[in-house]
Motif scaffolding. Structure first.
Motif, PDB file in Angstrom:
ATOM      1  N   PHE A 259       0.854  -1.181   0.000  1.00  0.00           N
ATOM      2  CA  PHE A 259       0.000   0.000   0.000  1.00  0.00           C
ATOM      3  C   PHE A 259       0.895   1.239   0.000  1.00  0.00           C
ATOM      4  N   LYS A 260       1.014   1.881  -1.160  1.00  0.00           N
ATOM      5  CA  LYS A 260       1.893   3.032  -1.288  1.00  0.00           C
ATOM      6  C   LYS A 260       1.257   4.279  -0.681  1.00  0.00           C
ATOM      7  N   LYS A 261       2.091   5.209  -0.272  1.00  0.00           N
ATOM      8  CA  LYS A 261       1.607   6.474   0.275  1.00  0.00           C
ATOM      9  C   LYS A 261       0.989   7.302  -0.839  1.00  0.00           C
ATOM     10  N   GLY A 262      -0.081   8.007  -0.536  1.00  0.00           N
ATOM     11  CA  GLY A 262      -0.759   8.827  -1.532  1.00  0.00           C
ATOM     12  C   GLY A 262      -2.086   8.213  -1.944  1.00  0.00           C
ATOM     13  N   GLN A 263      -2.601   8.638  -3.055  1.00  0.00           N
ATOM     14  CA  GLN A 263      -3.912   8.164  -3.510  1.00  0.00           C
ATOM     15  C   GLN A 263      -3.801   6.736  -4.047  1.00  0.00           C
ATOM     16  N   ILE A 264      -4.608   5.844  -3.506  1.00  0.00           N
ATOM     17  CA  ILE A 264      -4.615   4.448  -3.939  1.00  0.00           C
ATOM     18  C   ILE A 264      -6.047   3.963  -4.089  1.00  0.00           C
ATOM     19  N   SER A 265      -6.227   2.966  -4.961  1.00  0.00           N
ATOM     20  CA  SER A 265      -7.530   2.340  -5.153  1.00  0.00           C
ATOM     21  C   SER A 265      -7.501   0.952  -4.544  1.00  0.00           C
ATOM     22  N   LEU A 266      -8.586   0.570  -3.892  1.00  0.00           N
ATOM     23  CA  LEU A 266      -8.636  -0.694  -3.172  1.00  0.00           C
ATOM     24  C   LEU A 266      -9.852  -1.513  -3.580  1.00  0.00           C
ATOM     25  N   SER A 267      -9.623  -2.808  -3.788  1.00  0.00           N
ATOM     26  CA  SER A 267     -10.721  -3.750  -3.947  1.00  0.00           C
ATOM     27  C   SER A 267     -11.222  -4.134  -2.561  1.00  0.00           C
ATOM     28  N   GLY A 268     -12.240  -4.968  -2.483  1.00  0.00           N
ATOM     29  CA  GLY A 268     -12.762  -5.386  -1.191  1.00  0.00           C
ATOM     30  C   GLY A 268     -11.742  -6.130  -0.362  1.00  0.00           C
ATOM     31  N   GLU A 269     -11.042  -7.088  -0.971  1.00  0.00           N
ATOM     32  CA  GLU A 269     -10.020  -7.858  -0.257  1.00  0.00           C
ATOM     33  C   GLU A 269      -8.894  -6.962   0.223  1.00  0.00           C
ATOM     34  N   GLU A 270      -8.464  -6.031  -0.631  1.00  0.00           N
ATOM     35  CA  GLU A 270      -7.389  -5.103  -0.266  1.00  0.00           C
ATOM     36  C   GLU A 270      -7.832  -4.161   0.846  1.00  0.00           C
ATOM     37  N   ALA A 271      -9.073  -3.705   0.797  1.00  0.00           N
ATOM     38  CA  ALA A 271      -9.589  -2.802   1.836  1.00  0.00           C
ATOM     39  C   ALA A 271      -9.611  -3.493   3.191  1.00  0.00           C
ATOM     40  N   LEU A 272      -9.981  -4.781   3.206  1.00  0.00           N
ATOM     41  CA  LEU A 272     -10.008  -5.529   4.461  1.00  0.00           C
ATOM     42  C   LEU A 272      -8.601  -5.687   5.027  1.00  0.00           C
ATOM     43  N   THR A 273      -7.633  -6.001   4.174  1.00  0.00           N
ATOM     44  CA  THR A 273      -6.234  -6.098   4.600  1.00  0.00           C
ATOM     45  C   THR A 273      -5.733  -4.752   5.099  1.00  0.00           C
ATOM     46  N   TYR A 274      -6.128  -3.690   4.392  1.00  0.00           N
ATOM     47  CA  TYR A 274      -5.680  -2.334   4.723  1.00  0.00           C
ATOM     48  C   TYR A 274      -6.115  -1.925   6.125  1.00  0.00           C
ATOM     49  N   ILE A 275      -7.363  -2.197   6.490  1.00  0.00           N
ATOM     50  CA  ILE A 275      -7.836  -1.737   7.800  1.00  0.00           C
ATOM     51  C   ILE A 275      -7.427  -2.673   8.933  1.00  0.00           C
ATOM     52  N   ARG A 276      -7.032  -3.899   8.605  1.00  0.00           N
ATOM     53  CA  ARG A 276      -6.667  -4.838   9.661  1.00  0.00           C
ATOM     54  C   ARG A 276      -5.204  -4.725  10.072  1.00  0.00           C
ATOM     55  N   MET A 277      -4.365  -4.169   9.190  1.00  0.00           N
ATOM     56  CA  MET A 277      -2.948  -4.035   9.545  1.00  0.00           C
ATOM     57  C   MET A 277      -2.801  -3.173  10.793  1.00  0.00           C
ATOM     58  N   ARG A 278      -1.972  -3.653  11.716  1.00  0.00           N
ATOM     59  CA  ARG A 278      -1.815  -2.934  12.976  1.00  0.00           C
ATOM     60  C   ARG A 278      -0.363  -2.797  13.408  1.00  0.00           C
ATOM     61  N   TYR A 279       0.407  -3.874  13.309  1.00  0.00           N
ATOM     62  CA  TYR A 279       1.726  -3.902  13.937  1.00  0.00           C
ATOM     63  C   TYR A 279       2.797  -3.138  13.163  1.00  0.00           C
ATOM     64  N   GLU A 280       2.612  -2.913  11.852  1.00  0.00           N
ATOM     65  CA  GLU A 280       3.589  -2.152  11.080  1.00  0.00           C
ATOM     66  C   GLU A 280       3.320  -0.655  11.144  1.00  0.00           C
ATOM     67  N   ASP A 281       2.240  -0.270  11.777  1.00  0.00           N
ATOM     68  CA  ASP A 281       1.905   1.151  11.895  1.00  0.00           C
ATOM     69  C   ASP A 281       2.566   1.712  13.145  1.00  0.00           C
ATOM     70  N   PRO A 282       3.412   2.757  13.018  1.00  0.00           N
ATOM     71  CA  PRO A 282       4.075   3.331  14.194  1.00  0.00           C
ATOM     72  C   PRO A 282       3.094   3.879  15.225  1.00  0.00           C
ATOM     73  N   ARG A 283       1.850   4.144  14.827  1.00  0.00           N
ATOM     74  CA  ARG A 283       0.844   4.648  15.752  1.00  0.00           C
ATOM     75  C   ARG A 283      -0.049   3.527  16.279  1.00  0.00           C
TER      76      ARG A 283
END
Length: 305
Positions: A179-203
């Motif tokens: 998931f690159k920084k900036g404007q990106i397009s997401l499918s359903g599967e990608e959107a689910l992966t995107y919101i579930r990621m937690r441990y690689e986020d510094p916040r």
């Protein structure tokens, strides 16, 4: 010459008539499918009014109202946990909506159990009713409506609206996707992966909450587009299978009619001053009391309480 003009106008009138009939049939089809979907997703609560209100809120009278949005990970053998907890307050007078994500690890009293635990465990203990009562006590506001989304299947909703586009604040990799920084397009599967990621986020969970809100806003935006309207059957089918709410048909229609401007302007609130604490080997988020009180007051003011 006059006869030709008459025939020309006949053709134009006939064409406009066919277009009108087509639009009318399409509108009726949308209405009927929408009505069936609302019946399918409607799940009344055990109560008629919050203990924090004297009488039920009236969206017909354009009163400010609140919504608890839960993204539930259902697991085999138990009820699952509400890993996404978002509260919306909607005020048509100020034409604004406030959106607050509650960290799922927040340590608070689980109303009805007599002890404190992570707030996302309330759903596992007592379903939607215990979740909303626990959130009400934490924020000191009434929860008028609930919307429950099955997170494992919400990707169907994203795909039904044709995918979403967001402004991603952080580049990362997760589950084989980048998931690159900036404007990106997401499918359903990608959107689910995107919101579930937690441990690689510094916040940590706070970054996860922000990504959840980006996705929610994008779904609402895409769902209101013309392309989505033309694909209404897929959208209604996805919603019917994956969403439950205590809003009935009339209330949904009143919100659509009376609150459009308010829902279009979303102001985000954040928990930022809390601390982490490990108790009995389990990590919890402890909300800062002053920040919590400020959020409570802001939400109560927005609800005109």
């Amino acid at each position: 010459m006059k006869k030709r003009k008459f025939k020309k106008w006949q053709w134009i009138v006939a064409t406009l008539g066919l277009i009108f009939i087509g639009i009318l049939i399409f509108g009726i089809s949308v209405y009927m499918k929408f009505t069936d979907t609302v019946k399918e997703i409607h799940k009344p609560l055990d109560r008629t009014v919050s203990e924090k209100r004297e009488e039920p809120v009236s969206v017909q009278k354009q009163e400010p109202f609140s919504v608890l949005l839960l993204g539930v990970d259902e697991r085999e053998g138990d009820k699952g946990r509400s890993d996404t907890i978002i509260v919306l307050t909607v005020n048509p007078t100020t034409q604004s909506t406030k959106m607050l994500s509650i960290p799922r690890d927040t340590y608070t009293e689980i109303v009805g159990k007599g002890f404190s635990d992570k707030i996302n465990h309330a759903y596992a203990f007592g379903g939607i009713d215990m979740s909303l009562r626990t959130v009400e006590q934490l924020l000191d506001i009434p929860i008028d409506y609930t919307v429950q989304v099955n997170m494992d299947s919400f990707k169907e909703i994203v795909d039904a609206v044709g995918g979403i586009t967001i402004e991603n604040p952080l580049e990362f990799k997760s589950s084989g996707s980048t998931f690159k920084k900036g404007q990106i397009s997401l499918s359903g599967e990608e959107a689910l992966t995107y919101i579930r990621m937690r441990y690689e986020d510094p916040r940590g969970d706070f970054g996860r909450q922000d990504r959840q809100k980006l996705v929610v806003q994008a779904i609402l935006r895409e769902g209101a587009s013309l392309n989505s309207l033309l694909n209404y059957r897929s959208i209604f089918n996805a919603v019917g299978k994956n969403v439950r709410t205590n809003m009935d048909f009339d209330e949904i229609m009143d919100v659509q009619k009376n609150y459009n401007s308010a829902v279009g302007t979303i102001n985000q609130l954040f928990f930022e001053q809390g601390t982490g604490k490990t108790m009995n080997g389990i990590w919890y988020y402890i909300a800062d009391e002053e920040e919590l009180e400020a959020i409570q007051n802001e939400l109560r003011t927005h609800l005109a309480l």
